[in-house]
Design an enzyme around this catalytic site. Structure first.
Site, PDB file in Angstrom:
ATOM      1  CD1 TRP A  16      -2.293   1.901   2.244  1.00 59.26           C
ATOM      2  CD2 TRP A  16      -2.724   1.619   0.080  1.00 59.26           C
ATOM      3  NE1 TRP A  16      -3.226   2.842   1.877  1.00 59.26           N
ATOM      4  CE2 TRP A  16      -3.509   2.690   0.547  1.00 59.26           C
ATOM      5  CE3 TRP A  16      -2.817   1.252  -1.268  1.00 59.26           C
ATOM      6  CZ2 TRP A  16      -4.378   3.408  -0.271  1.00 59.26           C
ATOM      7  CZ3 TRP A  16      -3.674   1.971  -2.089  1.00 59.26           C
ATOM      8  CH2 TRP A  16      -4.451   3.032  -1.611  1.00 59.26           C
ATOM      9  N   GLY A 137      -9.886   4.265   2.692  1.00 57.70           N
ATOM     10  CA  GLY A 137     -11.012   3.944   1.828  1.00 57.70           C
ATOM     11  C   GLY A 137     -10.913   2.519   1.324  1.00 57.70           C
ATOM     12  CE  LYS A 192      -9.590  -1.711   6.471  1.00 55.36           C
ATOM     13  NZ  LYS A 192      -8.880  -2.529   5.455  1.00 55.36           N
TER      14      LYS A 192
END
Length: 338
Positions: A16, A137, A192
Site C-alpha cells: 500500500w 477507503g 474494518k
C-alpha cells in the site's frame, strides 16, 4: 509565478505504501523509504516493487532509497505507510530530519498495541505541532497500481488542508473526497480489519452469503457505535472509510485480514495462520486494543469480542459464530448487542 512542485516523502515500501507513492508521483516529486535496500533498489532502478506488487510498473520518476535522511529532509509532505507496530519507531527515526510544520498523512489502518493510540495521536506525540491526518477507503493496492477506478477519503484537522492534500492524491481514476473527521476515519480503518476477520471465519467455515451480509451489516452498526462514543461523526461510518472499506475488506480474496479469518475458519490456529503470512494483517494486532477501548467506554462489541476470543484466547470460529447466534436480537437501530 509558477508554484514549486511539492516534494513528498513516503515511509514504508509495502504494497500500500508503494501504491500510494506511485499515485502521488503522478503529480509531485516523490521518494519512498524502504527498510530493505533490495526493495529500494528494485523500485529505484527497475520501476517495480517485485516483492510486494509483482511485475506491475510504477509511475515513472518515483524514486526510492533506504536512507531516511535523504528521503525526509527536503519533504513538504510526509506520508506514513509503516504498519502500526513499527509506526512510532519509524517516525522517531525520521523526526530529526522533518522540516517544521509540514503535514503528516497516515495510511495505517490499525491501533498501537500497548497504548491503544491512533496513528495521528502518535504523530502528535513525536512531531507536536505538525498537522496530522489520514487517507483511507476501499483500496486494494494491486488494483490501484493496475489502474482500476477507486476512491478514498482524506481527513485533516481543517478543511482547507484536507482539500489541498486531496489534490495531491487525486488522479483520473482515483477519486479523493475530504473531511475533517480524522478520528472517525482512523477508527473505521482499524475496526474494518477486525470485522473482516469475522467475515473470513464464516468463509472458511462454509457459511453462506446471507451470513456474510448479516455480519457486514451488523459490523457497520458496531463500528458506528464505537466511533461515535469516541467522538467520531456517524456519517463517516456510512462513507468510503467506513462501509466502503468494510465491504471490500470483507469480500475481496486479496484482503489479508479476510484471509486470516478464512484460515481460522478452516480450523487453523492463529499461530499457524500468521506463520504463513508474508504481510501484516492489522486486524490481528488491532482487536485487543479495540477491546481495551470498548471495555473502558462500556461499549458492547459482540463481533469484535468473538474475534478477540479466537485470535487471543484460544477460541474457534465455530465457537465465535455459535456465540453470536445465541444473542437475542432487539431493535435493529436502537437495541444493544448483536
Amino acid at each position: 509565478m509558477q508554484r514549486r512542485q511539492p516534494r513528498v516523502a513516503v515511509l514504508g515500501a509495502g504494497s500500500w505504501g508503494t501504491a500510494v507513492a506511485s499515485i502521488v508521483a503522478v503529480s509531485a516529486q516523490t521518494t519512498i523509504w524502504a527498510r530493505s535496500a533490495e526493495v529500494a533498489e528494485d523500485i529505484d532502478s527497475n520501476g517495480r516493487n517485485t516483492r510486494y506488487l509483482g511485475d506491475v510498473a510504477l509511475t515513472e520518476g518515483l524514486r526510492a532509497t533506504s536512507d531516511m535522511e535523504r528521503v525526509v529532509s527536503e519533504a513538504d509532505v510526509l506520508i506514513m505507510g509503516v504498519p502500526s507496530h513499527g509506526f512510532r519507531e519509524a517516525l522517531e527515526q525520521a523526526a530529526p530530519y522533518v522540516r517544521p510544520w509540514i503535514p503528516v498523512v497516515s495510511l495505517v489502518k490499525g491501533l498501537e498495541q500497548g497504548t491503544d493510540h491512533r496513528m495521528t495521536q502518535i504523530v502528535g506525540e513525536v512531531l507536536p505541532g505538525h498537522p496530522a491526518g489520514v487517507l483511507s477507503g476501499p483500496n486494494i493496492a494491486s488494483e490501484i497500481v493496475a489502474g482500476y477506478a477507486a476512491a478514498a477519503t482524506i481527513a485533516m484537522p481543517d478543511q482547507n488542508s484536507a482539500a489541498q492534500l486531496a489534490a495531491l492524491f487525486r488522479t483520473e481514476r482515483y477519486r479523493i473526497y475530504s473531511t475533517t473527521d480524522v478520528l472517525g476515519v482512523e477508527v473505521a480503518g482499524a475496526l474494518k480489519n477486525v470485522f473482516a476477520i469475522a467475515a473470513g471465519m464464516g468463509d472458511g467455515a462454509g457459511a453462506g452469503y446471507n451470513t456474510k451480509a448479516m455480519v457486514i451489516t451488523r459490523a457497520v452498526r458496531e463500528m458506528t457505535k464505537f466511533g461515535e462514543a469516541l467522538g467520531g461523526d456517524h456519517k463517516t461510518f456510512a462513507g468510503l472509510a467506513g462501509t466502503g472499506d468494510l465491504i471490500v475488506t470483507c469480500t475481496s480474496p486479496m484482503s489479508r485480514n479476510r484471509r486470516v479469518g478464512e484460515e481460522l475458519g478452516k480450523g487453523k490456529s492463529i499461530d499457524e495462520v500468521m506463520a504463513g503470512m508474508h504481510q501484516v494483517a492489522e486486524g490481528v494486532k488491532a482487536v485487543s486494543a479495540v477491546m481495551d477501548v470498548a471495555d473502558r467506554l462500556g461499549i458492547d462489541m459482540p463481533i469484535a469480542a468473538e474475534v478477540d476470543g479466537v485470535v487471543n484466547k484460544g477460541g474457534t470460529a465455530e465457537d465465535a459464530y455459535r456465540g453470536l447466534l445465541k444473542d437475542t436480537p432487539g431493535h435493529e437501530v436502537h437495541g444493544e448487542g448483536w
